[in-house]
Design a protein around this motif. Structure first.
Motif, PDB file in Angstrom:
ATOM      1  N   ARG A 104      28.986 -57.070   5.007  1.00 51.33           N
ATOM      2  CA  ARG A 104      28.828 -57.709   3.703  1.00 51.33           C
ATOM      3  C   ARG A 104      29.672 -58.977   3.571  1.00 51.33           C
ATOM      4  NH1 ARG A 104      26.753 -54.675  -0.424  1.00 51.33           N
ATOM      5  NH2 ARG A 104      28.384 -55.318  -1.857  1.00 51.33           N
TER       6      ARG A 104
ATOM      7  N   MET B  32      18.910 -59.387   5.721  1.00 46.62           N
ATOM      8  CA  MET B  32      19.755 -58.216   5.468  1.00 46.62           C
ATOM      9  C   MET B  32      18.887 -57.021   5.107  1.00 46.62           C
ATOM     10  SD  MET B  32      22.907 -56.983   4.906  1.00 46.62           S
ATOM     11  CE  MET B  32      23.684 -55.630   4.019  1.00 46.62           C
TER      12      MET B  32
ATOM     13  N   PHE C  67      19.350 -53.096   3.740  1.00 48.73           N
ATOM     14  CA  PHE C  67      20.329 -52.203   3.125  1.00 48.73           C
ATOM     15  C   PHE C  67      19.969 -50.745   3.396  1.00 48.73           C
ATOM     16  CE2 PHE C  67      19.991 -56.045   0.569  1.00 48.73           C
ATOM     17  CZ  PHE C  67      21.306 -56.371   0.295  1.00 48.73           C
TER      18      PHE C  67
ATOM     19  N   ASN D  70      16.693 -51.319  -1.513  1.00 49.45           N
ATOM     20  CA  ASN D  70      16.798 -52.352  -2.556  1.00 49.45           C
ATOM     21  C   ASN D  70      15.521 -53.162  -2.734  1.00 49.45           C
ATOM     22  OD1 ASN D  70      19.358 -51.446  -2.789  1.00 49.45           O
ATOM     23  ND2 ASN D  70      20.368 -53.257  -1.953  1.00 49.45           N
ATOM     24  N   LEU D  71      14.384 -52.497  -2.618  1.00 44.32           N
ATOM     25  CA  LEU D  71      13.133 -53.177  -2.953  1.00 44.32           C
ATOM     26  C   LEU D  71      13.081 -53.353  -4.464  1.00 44.32           C
ATOM     27  CD1 LEU D  71      10.690 -51.234  -0.613  1.00 44.32           C
ATOM     28  CD2 LEU D  71      11.530 -53.566  -0.325  1.00 44.32           C
TER      29      LEU D  71
ATOM     30  N   GLY E 271      22.311 -53.155  -6.140  1.00 43.64           N
ATOM     31  CA  GLY E 271      21.522 -53.558  -4.979  1.00 43.64           C
ATOM     32  C   GLY E 271      20.407 -54.532  -5.318  1.00 43.64           C
ATOM     33  N   GLN E 272      19.950 -54.504  -6.575  1.00 44.86           N
ATOM     34  CA  GLN E 272      18.894 -55.427  -6.982  1.00 44.86           C
ATOM     35  C   GLN E 272      19.412 -56.868  -6.996  1.00 44.86           C
ATOM     36  OE1 GLN E 272      15.469 -54.564  -7.931  1.00 44.86           O
ATOM     37  NE2 GLN E 272      16.189 -52.918  -6.611  1.00 44.86           N
TER      38      GLN E 272
ATOM     39  N   ALA F 253      20.002 -57.827  -3.268  1.00 42.31           N
ATOM     40  CA  ALA F 253      18.777 -58.158  -2.539  1.00 42.31           C
ATOM     41  C   ALA F 253      18.329 -59.575  -2.906  1.00 42.31           C
ATOM     42  CB  ALA F 253      17.674 -57.154  -2.862  1.00 42.31           C
TER      43      ALA F 253
ATOM     44  N   VAL G  20      20.673 -62.190  -1.138  1.00 39.72           N
ATOM     45  CA  VAL G  20      20.469 -62.434   0.294  1.00 39.72           C
ATOM     46  C   VAL G  20      19.095 -63.042   0.565  1.00 39.72           C
ATOM     47  CG1 VAL G  20      22.103 -60.665   1.030  1.00 39.72           C
ATOM     48  CG2 VAL G  20      19.691 -60.080   0.816  1.00 39.72           C
TER      49      VAL G  20
END
Ligand SMILES: Nc1ncnc2c1ncn2[C@@H]1O[C@H](COP(=O)(O)OP(=O)(O)O)[C@@H](O)[C@H]1O
Ligand SMILES: [Mg+2]
Lengths: 261, 237
Positions: free
Chosen positions: A66, A102, A104, A108-109, B124-125, B128, B131
């Motif tokens: 990260r 990246m 995860f 994290n869609l 995480g949203q 995402a 990135v």
């Protein structure tokens, strides 16, 4: 005679002298408040190299990954990605992230977008491609990870393995030269793990650079050029995958391998 | 039988009720969203301002706030203006006082609702989107907002109903909305029952309409989520 064969057959060690450096990390330190999560990390990843990071939970693997894409800010030391030094300046961060894909642990869609929309989102909003072109690229990568038939579905309608493959396709759409994976199969049911690992193996064979945190030691053995073992925020041992698994030199790695194998 | 003239007046009052409710709610949404965003990160000064604001507007009854705005509003505006060296005389209409009061009171409630919805979007949203190099405005608008909306919708629906019903109290500062006309008609005709029932039917109708519309919006905002057995929305306060 014997000597001649030895010269004619080069040792199977792959890419002993990488053509160029993809990621170069020097004296990297990372703190969370007073807690030091990474301690003087030195790591170099050559272009096209497949590096596996392993180590017990809490050893700093995620923190290291990260820091490379600046989801965490490092406190000292340098990180260079394809020659660009990663400072905390927005332009450097963007320049570095452009090189990186990246994946995860938790996928994290974007849950409210279809699979196709997940993949075209960055193409349209970050690269400003027209919709038709973005769709073509997305469909190409969805086909590469074998989920082309699910393009119109929402992520929740897919199995975990399919979701992770979509996440890989989504990252690949931006054509990164380096892929970072943080335990991509840890959240999957055992049946799904294989499908994701196969995709990653195919990907590894394309010449892309990969840094992957995983506990899948069979996978590591098959695809890794180099394995890195971390513990308590430090790199304890690293080596080619052959040496790493068959002749670990530190007691800590030996103990770790005994546990996970 | 209700007299058509008074029924017509009730209709005019109903339109005023809707106008005040909609404008108050929009103001509340704006205030709520702004406070939700600036208080996401704990910062001392902003946090303090928020604490003061929230304790005033959630602590004082909305009717009282409306009274204060209506009777002291011109004084407040004048003294604020004199701080920057201006002489301003404004007349605060019942309408403006009502919208300001309801907007500011329910803005305080909506801020909490919206902030916690934002905090419940998985980190995480954001990561995402980062990135993937998606620019920040697009991330907020197209990734975060739809998920915030989904999480906050039930609460926002209830809040809308509460705001609408609170407009009935505001007739006490002289706003000519449906309650005011119902009272007037009752007094003149000496038939209070009929006009108050009509006013009640209006509020009931609005509530039903709200639930109907919110169902639609909710099922749209649930797209992509696995259907879950959902409880009926709790009744508004
Ligand atoms: N955001 C954070 N805040 C505080 N401590 C953290 C944070 N993230 C990780 N840590 C701590 O840093 C250490 C390394 O974490 P991590 O990099 O996630 O390890 P790994 O991925 O190897 O399990 C752990 O002790 C963890 O508790
Ligand atoms: Mg981890």
């Amino acid at each position: 005679m014997n000597a001649v064969t030895q010269i004619a057959v080069p040792s199977p060690v792959r890419r002993e002298t990488p053509a160029a450096v993809a990621i170069s990390i020097r004296k990297l330190n990372k703190f969370y408040g007073g807690f030091q999560a990474l301690r003087d990390i030195d790591l170099e990843v050559g272009q096209g190299e497949i590096v596996i990071l392993c180590g017990p939970s809490g050893s700093g693997k995620s923190s290291l990954i990260r820091c490379i894409n600046h989801l965490e800010q490092h406190n000292s030391g340098t990180i260079r990605v394809n020659g660009t030094e990663l400072t905390h300046k927005a332009s450097d961060v963007a320049q570095v992230r452009r090189q990186l894909g990246m994946v995860f642990q938790g996928f994290n869609l974007f849950p409210h977008m279809t699979v196709l929309a997940n993949c075209t989102f960055a193409l349209r909003l970050a690269l400003r491609l027209p919709a038709a072109e973005a769709n073509d690229i997305a469909r190409e990568y969805l086909a590469r990870v074998n989920v082309q038939d699910q393009a119109a579905k929402y992520p929740s309608e897919l199995s975990g393995g399919q979701q992770q493959r979509v996440a890989i396709a989504r990252a690949l759409c931006l054509k990164p030269s380096i892929m970072l994976f943080d335990e991509p199969t840890s959240a999957l049911d055992p049946e799904s793990v294989g499908s994701v690992l196969r995709i990653m193996e195919d990907l590894a064979a394309t010449g892309i650079t990969m840094v992957c945190v995983t506990h899948e030691m069979g996978f590591a053995r098959r695809v890794a050029d180099r394995c890195v073992f971390m513990e308590k925020g430090e790199i304890v041992e690293e080596g080619t995958s052959d040496r790493f698994f068959s002749a670990p030199s530190t007691a800590r790695l030996k103990a770790f391998l005994q546990q996970v194998l | 039988m209700p007299e058509m003239g008074f029924v017509q007046q009730l209709g005019i009052g109903a339109l005023m009720t809707i106008k005040v409710a909609v404008l108050s709610y929009l103001l509340a949404l704006a205030i709520g969203t702004a406070f939700a965003l600036v208080t996401l990160r704990r910062r001392l000064v902003v946090g303090f301002i928020w604490q003061v604001y929230a304790s005033i507007f959630t602590g004082v009854p909305s009717l009282l706030v409306a009274f204060l705005f209506f009777y002291a509003g011109s004084g407040i505006v004048a003294s604020l203006a004199s701080l920057v060296g201006l002489t301003v005389t404004v007349d605060i209409s019942p309408f403006a006082a009502a919208v300001a009061a309801l907007g500011m009171v329910y803005g305080a409630y909506l801020a909490d609702l919206i902030r916690s919805a934002i905090q419940n979007v998985p980190p995480g949203q954001f990561e995402a989107a980062k990135v993937l190099l998606v620019p920040q405005p697009a991330t907020w608008l197209l990734v975060i907002l739809p998920q915030v909306l989904r999480l906050a919708l039930p609460g926002m629906t209830n809040m809308w109903i509460v705001v609408m019903k609170d407009t009935a109290l505001i007739s006490l500062i002289g706003l000519k909305e449906i309650m005011a006309y119902a009272k007037l008609a009752s007094g003149v005709t000496k038939e209070p029952f009929i006009y108050y029932v009509l006013a009640s039917v209006f509020f009931l109708g609005m509530t039903w309409l709200t639930y109907f519309v919110s169902r639609r919006i909710e099922s749209w905002s649930e797209r992509g989520y696995k259907p879950v057995v959902k409880q009926e929305p709790a009744h508004a306060l």
